[in-house]
Design a protein around this motif. Structure first.
Motif, mmCIF file in Angstrom:
data_model
loop_
_atom_site.group_PDB
_atom_site.id
_atom_site.type_symbol
_atom_site.label_atom_id
_atom_site.label_comp_id
_atom_site.label_asym_id
_atom_site.label_seq_id
_atom_site.Cartn_x
_atom_site.Cartn_y
_atom_site.Cartn_z
ATOM 1 N N SER C 304 7.591 -11.133 13.332
ATOM 2 C CA SER C 304 7.388 -10.449 11.832
ATOM 3 C C SER C 304 6.544 -8.558 12.787
ATOM 4 N N VAL C 305 6.418 -7.871 12.304
ATOM 5 C CA VAL C 305 6.335 -6.801 12.508
ATOM 6 C C VAL C 305 5.152 -5.889 11.604
ATOM 7 N N LEU C 306 3.563 -6.180 11.918
ATOM 8 C CA LEU C 306 2.722 -6.424 9.973
ATOM 9 C C LEU C 306 1.352 -3.956 11.422
ATOM 10 N N PHE C 307 1.531 -3.534 10.101
ATOM 11 C CA PHE C 307 1.424 -2.022 10.465
ATOM 12 C C PHE C 307 -0.181 -2.516 10.399
ATOM 13 N N ARG C 308 -1.075 -1.774 10.785
ATOM 14 C CA ARG C 308 -2.825 -1.329 10.344
ATOM 15 C C ARG C 308 -2.837 -1.726 9.173
ATOM 16 N N GLY C 309 -3.992 -2.550 9.090
ATOM 17 C CA GLY C 309 -4.575 -2.807 8.051
ATOM 18 C C GLY C 309 -3.905 -3.772 7.114
ATOM 19 N N VAL C 310 -3.076 -4.007 7.525
ATOM 20 C CA VAL C 310 -2.123 -5.629 6.498
ATOM 21 C C VAL C 310 -2.908 -5.938 6.061
ATOM 22 N N LYS C 311 -3.254 -7.294 5.045
ATOM 23 C CA LYS C 311 -4.256 -8.536 4.723
ATOM 24 C C LYS C 311 -2.513 -9.568 4.743
ATOM 25 N N VAL C 312 -3.091 -10.897 5.014
ATOM 26 C CA VAL C 312 -1.935 -11.873 4.638
ATOM 27 C C VAL C 312 -2.879 -12.714 4.401
ATOM 28 N N LYS C 313 -3.426 -13.449 3.183
ATOM 29 C CA LYS C 313 -4.192 -14.420 3.127
ATOM 30 C C LYS C 313 -3.180 -15.905 3.390
ATOM 31 N N LYS C 314 -4.703 -16.683 2.695
ATOM 32 C CA LYS C 314 -4.794 -18.051 3.189
ATOM 33 C C LYS C 314 -3.143 -18.598 2.864
ATOM 34 N N GLY C 315 -2.329 -19.236 3.357
ATOM 35 C CA GLY C 315 -1.226 -20.003 2.297
ATOM 36 C C GLY C 315 0.317 -19.669 2.328
#
Lengths: 378, 368, 368, 378
Positions: C304-315
């Motif tokens: 994937s490509v994640l831009f600035r400030g992305v939050k991926v939470k647990k699970g």
């Protein structure tokens, strides 16, 4: 980050012959032309020539100068990765000392130049009034595949003995440097403007620094050493206005030159602007009692008297029935009523009481007036 | 935080300057030799410690954008905060807001991302040179929702007609906002408002299809708001017509007015243009005139305002006129009661004479 | 002078990115983790020594203005030269120009005040990381009126369909511009043109009521122009559809493509945002992913490509997706072949799955 | 131009106990937190607190530091009339010397402060990691009508003997300064952050400079002198994260603290951003063989190995089958394949060959690795 050319501007001169004007001020910081400092001309030349990496070497009374240059905004030299950088003599733990000569000044800032890994280094000084395209000089340097190029100007033969004279072949290749020759072979005087291949210069600086008997001066040591090694040195002819403002008289003349119409130096040249810190003062006000002729007047000024053949900086007040003639008034000078001022240079913030007469026509040089002079009058 | 953010709302300012506002909005109209009207408002905001200023504009904003550039000349070219010219460019099909509420609605981000708790809102037609620190202290001290900035005028001038009048109670409390032309207490269209109150009133206005934030949001809700006022007693003026524009330019040739507008407080900031000092040549004859840098004068100029870079050639006569930047007036031209917009050239020998009530106006870039 | 000025002409670029261009023009579409499409063109211009860049834009330019700000992040916040976003704001009733000619006509000032004798014109859909110094040398050396920048492609991809093809003669001379889909020599919509030729062709186009500078001004006059070409053989790609946008983002996860686009030349400039380094927490599990600074990862992210400030939470699980700035993906969410525009929040436990040909796209600021 | 408060940031420290890290670098310029330099925290505090007039006093190895600060853009300190100014020890014609103590450093820059004619001067140092609103401290200073205010933090009683301790009344008025007391009467330690009324401080600096037996230090000389004269001195309590990174161990710990969730220092705090020069490097790439856990990684990095409990600056490469644990990798470090790196600080640009094992767990402090160390390995 690689740059094509780094400019090194020598601005440490004390300018002793400018007397009072440089008592608390480095020569390049002396006000000039109603709005500028002397150094504005060289800084603007850099910017107009596309040279955006400029080290300014200061040492004598650097405060005003540093403040004036600031982050370099007026010259578009406020840049993230290069722009203008003030280079004062570094103080190591064991102490520091002034630059010993022009070559020593560059030598001690090799690290600054190295970080840009330039092809060329342009060495100039902040003491002269002229408008010149350094890029044309660099292109000339490239065309001649030169190791060093020195800018020259033709001077009248009778004045040649006062200058450093370059003797060249027809193709402008330099074969000899003649410092103040009694019998000049040429009338091409060095303007103290050099373009060097950085790699070559770097070697000569290291060599020169190691010599204990050297004055560490470009003219006296480095250029002769290069000539001696038969390096390729070329002259670059400059035609146009160029003036060293080394004395009170020449400072005053160079200011007055701005009132002439026919000189190639022009503050109104739109394609070669001279930039300075702008003061944001309001437009000047010429009131009903004023008379102004053949003069330059800067913003914020309020004129109620007569001003002729003079240069007035920002926020000058000239009171009623006062006459200012052939004079230079530095910023924030207040001239009372009924004064007569002729051939004088009035320094910043001086307040001249009503009825004061100052006449500089009797002296060989124009008189320079500071607050102490005024205090002692009254 | 107890700080202010700035908003210059040009939505309801009309193009009052005829030829002078054909190609620019009124806020961008040149004034007093080197300024644009908006410079006074912008400078006052910066003097009041404001670090972020938005400009709501709906048309003819290009000259405004050219003038303010990056905002650096007002120290507003900041990474955080700074100057935002916000032209209308909205693409939300569900947007039902109207009038200046469209600006408030579509630029809600601007208000949210600032830490300031108060907003200083202004138009561009009230001209003064001052910080509003004292007004802000008064606003904080009285814990007002809204604080209107007022001025007292002795004489009612034509440009005052359209200004609201303020009836004041104790400690500046606003009792009424009227059109009573006998009341000399004028609202300057400059006011401070709590940000949360502003956002609440915006929502309310939009919900009720209103189109004028001050009239419908603030004035109509006066009874529910804690509204106070603060009087500015320094030098000031309003410009909202060709006549008032011309008169106030010429009025600045009164030494007292010049002194009070420009020297009673720190300088007014404007775009920096690096013009050289004014050059007076040997045949120059100048009296009672304001001149900006870059002018070159060979001719005769009296009772006039000359903007930057104006050239008056030998034998030309300029009287009671406003000459904007880079105009050229050739040999032997005679101008009286004239307003030249920028880049106008008047070729040799012509005469143009207007009156002080109806100056002769020439639109920009004309060559005559 | 033998220097170039820059022009980014967006007039004829359509809003090809569906949901992603509802509120912004294509040039402002996010790309490759921290960029907007226009960053590549802008950076290439700066790398080519250009000090003044104008952007012709006709709508949805606000996000573009926000992105480029004062131009300082490209070293274009200059007193002389610099960056000019030029939205349409024209008030000349006598103006008869149409299409992009209206921009050329109304911004003639821009060309006149520059000292540069050549103009580098570009759109925003050709993505590469290079200086065009060599192309410019070629342009000067051949004394061309116009120099087209081309690329050779081995494989015809859908995004290539709309590009003109170039038939070349000796030394790059342009013999013909065609739509021949079997010709792998593509025009990039980037070209260098002599300023005087440009101004002459603009006048001609306006006189004949034309509305597309390149087609009518340049292409139709090919026989009268000295037109040459220069081939760029570094890494490049075109983005002009959702499908090509998605595919090229994901393709950058090929180490070779990543290396060639970003490390074969100096960095690509973009808006500076001061995000901290990416924080990987103890439960993070990340593979084959590009991440911009400011991300905080507790969950699992792949391809994937994640831009600035992305939050991926647990699970949470994110696969084959493009997640734009400041999105929050809560506990237990499962995303596959998804494009989230900025500021999207996906609340706990949900699953969204698209396909690589038709990724599932969520418009900005949605909370789902 | 009058300013309410001028900030003076002492950044000349050699930081000797940081060993290799400060061999060629002033302590405030040491990389920290994956993206920053130590000084970024104080510079950002100034900017976030609305203090836009900041003099940075450098002397030891100032090159990198000066380059890092540049014209101050990231902190919005690139301003026309104030902003950030680098103040190096001035070299007069007779020579120059280093600042003799903290008070001497300010004393020798009185002219700089005077030009802004400020109400207050804030004295801070560039050696600490913390996020603090100086404006709140200045407001406290105003409320107490104080002559000097010193920021204090509560330390555990058992550690108090290591600090400069301030003994205060209940209203926080300071009656005694106790440098490293054997038997502390208070656990309020000075953080070396001072707000002074400029007019008062100016007098004390002149007086102190004239004393030949003074160390010219705020803590040792100026504050005691003010207390002696019964000036109004108040403490200002700071609560939050604050760390002096004076040793390798504390430097390493402070970095690791950033991996903790519960500390009040946070790089992700949107309303109190820490700013630094941004490098414009591309997004980082975590490839298919990588494993990353409890770490901070900056842009331009390419990770193919395992990274745990570590801080990685920009443009790091970690090769396949390598393990990096509890380590700090400075910019542009390249780790080959099959390496094991534990509890190490790897300095800028170091290239670690395939298969290298570095284990810092056996030493009292984490090991610091430079190129010389690697060269000697092979």
């Amino acid at each position: 980050m690689k740059k094509r050319c780094v400019g090194m501007l020598l601005a440490g001169g004390e300018g002793k012959r400018l007397g009072l004007l440089t008592k608390n001020l480095a020569k390049p910081a002396v006000p000039f032309g109603g709005k500028y400092r002397i150094i504005d001309f060289t800084l603007s030349n850099c910017s107009n020539s596309g040279i955006y990496t400029v080290g300014v070497l200061t040492q004598y009374s650097p405060l005003e100068l540093n403040k004036h240059i600031g982050i370099g905004k007026p010259w578009d030299l406020d840049r993230q990765s290069d722009g203008v950088t003030i280079l004062s003599p570094y103080t190591a733990k064991e102490g520091g000392s002034w630059y010993q000569g022009t070559a020593d000044a560059i030598y001690r800032n090799i690290h600054y130049i190295d970080q840009y890994d330039p092809e060329y280094v342009l060495v100039i000084s902040g003491d002269h009034i002229y408008q010149m395209d350094y890029d044309a000089m660099i292109r000339h340097h490239e065309e001649k595949a030169s190791d060093a190029t020195i800018s020259v100007i033709e001077v009248p033969w009778e004045e040649a003995p006062r200058f450093g004279i370059l003797n060249t072949k027809d193709n402008l290749e330099i074969y000899e440097f003649d410092e103040k020759p009694a019998e000049p072979k040429s009338n091409l005087a060095s303007m103290g403007i050099y373009v060097f291949n950085w790699r070559t210069l770097r070697e000569y600086l290291l060599e020169d620094a190691a010599k204990s008997d050297s004055d560490h001066d470009f003219g006296k040591d480095v250029i002769p050493a290069m000539l001696n090694d038969e390096k390729r040195l070329y002259a670059y002819r400059y035609e146009g206005y160029w003036k060293d403002v080394g004395t009170i008289q020449s400072y005053w003349e160079a200011n007055m030159d701005l009132l002439e119409e026919d000189l190639s130096v022009s503050l109104n040249n739109k394609s070669w602007r001279t930039y300075s810190q702008d003061t944001n003062f309001p437009p000047q006000f010429i009131d009903s009692a004023a008379e102004v002729e053949n003069s330059l007047i800067n913003s914020g000024s309020w004129i109620s008297g007569t001003v002729k053949n003079s240069i007035l900086f920002e926020c000058i007040h000239v009171g009623r029935s006062s006459h200012v003639n052939e004079s230079i008034l530095h910023p924030h000078v207040k001239v009372g009523s009924g004064c007569e001022i002729t051939r004088a240079i009035i320094m910043e913030n001086v307040v001249i009481p009503d009825g004061t007469v100052i006449d500089g026509t009797t002296e060989p040089e124009p008189v320079v007036i500071d607050s102490a002079y005024i205090a002692q009058l009254t | 935080m107890n700080t202010m953010m700035g908003l210059i709302n040009l939505e309801h300012e009309h193009d009052f300057l005829e030829e002078l506002t054909y190609f620019r909005c009124g806020a961008a109209a040149p004034f007093a030799g080197r300024y644009r009207l908006i410079d006074f408002t912008l400078s006052n905001m910066v003097k009041s410690g404001i670090e972020e200023v938005a400009v709501f504009t709906n048309h003819k904003y290009r000259s405004l954008m050219d003038h303010v550039g990056t905002g650096a000349d007002w120290e507003l070219a900041r990474r955080h905060g700074g100057l935002f010219i916000l032209p209308p460019d909205w693409n939300d099909p569900t947007d039902i807001s109207r009038g200046d509420l469209r600006h408030f609605h579509n630029n809600r981000d601007y208000f949210h991302r600032s830490k300031a708790d108060h907003v200083l809102i202004s138009g561009s037609q009230f001209i003064a040179n001052t910080s509003l620190d004292e007004a802000f202290s008064h606003h904080l001290h009285t814990d007002a929702d809204v604080t209107l900035i007022t001025v007292e005028v002795d004489e009612q001038l034509p440009e005052h007609m359209s200004q609201l009048r303020v009836e004041k109670g104790e400690d500046g409390k606003v009792l009424a906002l009227t059109n009573d032309q006998t009341n000399g207490t004028l609202f300057t269209n400059v006011y401070i408002i709590k940000k949360e109150v502003l956002l609440r009133l915006v929502d309310q206005c939009i919900a009720f299809h209103k189109d004028h934030f001050f009239f419908h949001g603030v004035k109509e809700n006066m009874d529910d708001l804690h509204m106070t006022s603060w009087n500015y007693d320094g030098f000031s003026l309003f410009v909202n017509s060709v006549e008032s524009f011309y008169r106030h330019n010429i009025n600045l040739l009164d030494p007292d007015a010049y002194q009070r507008l420009f020297f009673d407080n720190e300088y007014v900031r404007t775009k920096i243009s690096n013009e050289p000092p004014v050059k007076y040549r040997t045949t120059a004859d100048v009296k009672d005139t304001l001149l900006a840098n870059g002018c070159v004068i060979d001719g005769s100029v009296e009772n006039s305002v000359l903007f930057r870079g104006v050239k008056v050639k030998k034998g030309a006569v300029v009287k009671n006129s406003i000459i904007m930047q880079r105009c050229t007036i050739e040999d032997g031209v005679h101008l009286e009661n004239v307003v030249l917009d920028k880049d106008v050239s008047i070729s040799g020998g012509q005469t143009f004479i207007g009156s002080s009530e109806k100056p002769f106006v020439v639109a920009k870039r004309k060559t005559i």
